[in-house]
Design an enzyme around this catalytic site. Structure first.
Site, mmCIF file in Angstrom:
data_model
loop_
_atom_site.group_PDB
_atom_site.id
_atom_site.type_symbol
_atom_site.label_atom_id
_atom_site.label_comp_id
_atom_site.label_asym_id
_atom_site.label_seq_id
_atom_site.Cartn_x
_atom_site.Cartn_y
_atom_site.Cartn_z
ATOM 1 C CG ASP A 72 -1.908 -1.121 1.135
ATOM 2 O OD1 ASP A 72 -2.131 -1.678 0.153
ATOM 3 O OD2 ASP A 72 -2.414 -1.488 2.418
HETATM 4 N N1 URA Z 1 -1.170 -6.095 3.697
HETATM 5 C C1 URA Z 1 -1.896 -4.838 3.583
HETATM 6 O O1 URA Z 1 -2.699 -4.395 4.445
HETATM 7 N N2 URA Z 1 -1.035 -3.766 3.114
HETATM 8 C C2 URA Z 1 0.090 -4.068 2.424
HETATM 9 O O2 URA Z 1 0.697 -3.226 2.100
HETATM 10 C C3 URA Z 1 0.553 -5.477 2.455
HETATM 11 C C4 URA Z 1 -0.107 -6.312 3.094
#
Ligand code: URA
Length: 226
Positions: free
Chosen positions: A99
């Protein structure tokens, strides 16, 4: 080999992405419009949008993704992209996603076949995350996380969950659903305030600072596939 595999090997797209380019009529083989079932060799002249497809040197890069970067190749909102941090001429793409504000280990490559293998759920590569959370981390919650919790109408596969100092949960999963760690922790009442991926398979962040990257060694590349 099939035209889509050729384009993927050249690092231009995933096989599915290559199929989309072929269907859109953007690919030519020796001057004729490419078809999905075309078989091609290195002797054929293949072009996308009139530009010759050239074999790229395979690149395998481990980036310590900083916060504030998207791990997609294009962003409709124009935010900074992880590929902005990698000043090489080959076109590498991230394997899976982190993310915008998640930091940590992100593999990028132009080897479409390797990327496809690693991203496939059956490959079950372990990913280790450190999530700083709000709320009390109890042994019961850790147990629930390790057995499987429900999110988005499904139950997560068994995972490893451990409490670290500073209200951090270390979670090891091999699935990669969108926002999986945040959703799993939210499902047990521990909203995530900060998230970092510390390991991707055998690869750790040792020697890297946020924003830095390094090339994998041939040994590391073959270890990834073990
Ligand atoms: N899980 C998440 O919630 N975000 C990420 O960036 C990676 C795994």
């Amino acid at each position: 080999m099939r035209l889509n595999a050729y384009l993927a090997r050249a690092g231009l797209a995933s096989r599915r992405g290559a199929d989309a380019l072929i269907k859109a009529g953007k690919v030519t083989v020796n001057g004729h419009q490419g078809q999905l079932n075309d078989q091609v060799t290195d002797d054929d002249e293949i072009k996308i949008d009139g530009r010759l497809v050239q074999e790229q040197k395979p690149r395998y890069i481990l980036l310590y993704k900083p916060a504030g970067y998207v791990s997609t190749l294009a962003d409709p909102q124009g935010r900074p992209k992880v590929t902005d941090l990698i000043d090489i001429s080959e076109r590498v793409a991230p394997v899976g996603r982190l993310d915008f504000n998640t930091t940590g280990a992100l593999l990028l490559t132009n080897d479409g076949q390797l990327a496809h293998k690693l991203a496939h759920p059956s490959f079950e590569i372990d990913k280790v995350y450190e999530a700083k959370v709000r709320g009390k981390i109890t042994p019961e919650i850790l147990n629930k996380l390790s057995i499987g919790v429900e999110f988005d109408g499904r139950v997560s596969a068994p995972a490893k969950a451990k409490a670290l100092p500073d209200n951090v949960v270390e979670l090891t999963i091999h699935e990669g659903k969108k926002h999986q760690v945040k959703k799993m922790l939210a499902a047990v009442g521990l909203p995530v305030v900060k998230l970092r991926r510390t390991k991707y398979g055998p690869l750790t962040l040792a020697g890297l600072k946020p924003g830095q990257w390094r090339e994998l060694s041939p040994g590391e590349i073959s270890n990834l596939l073990q």
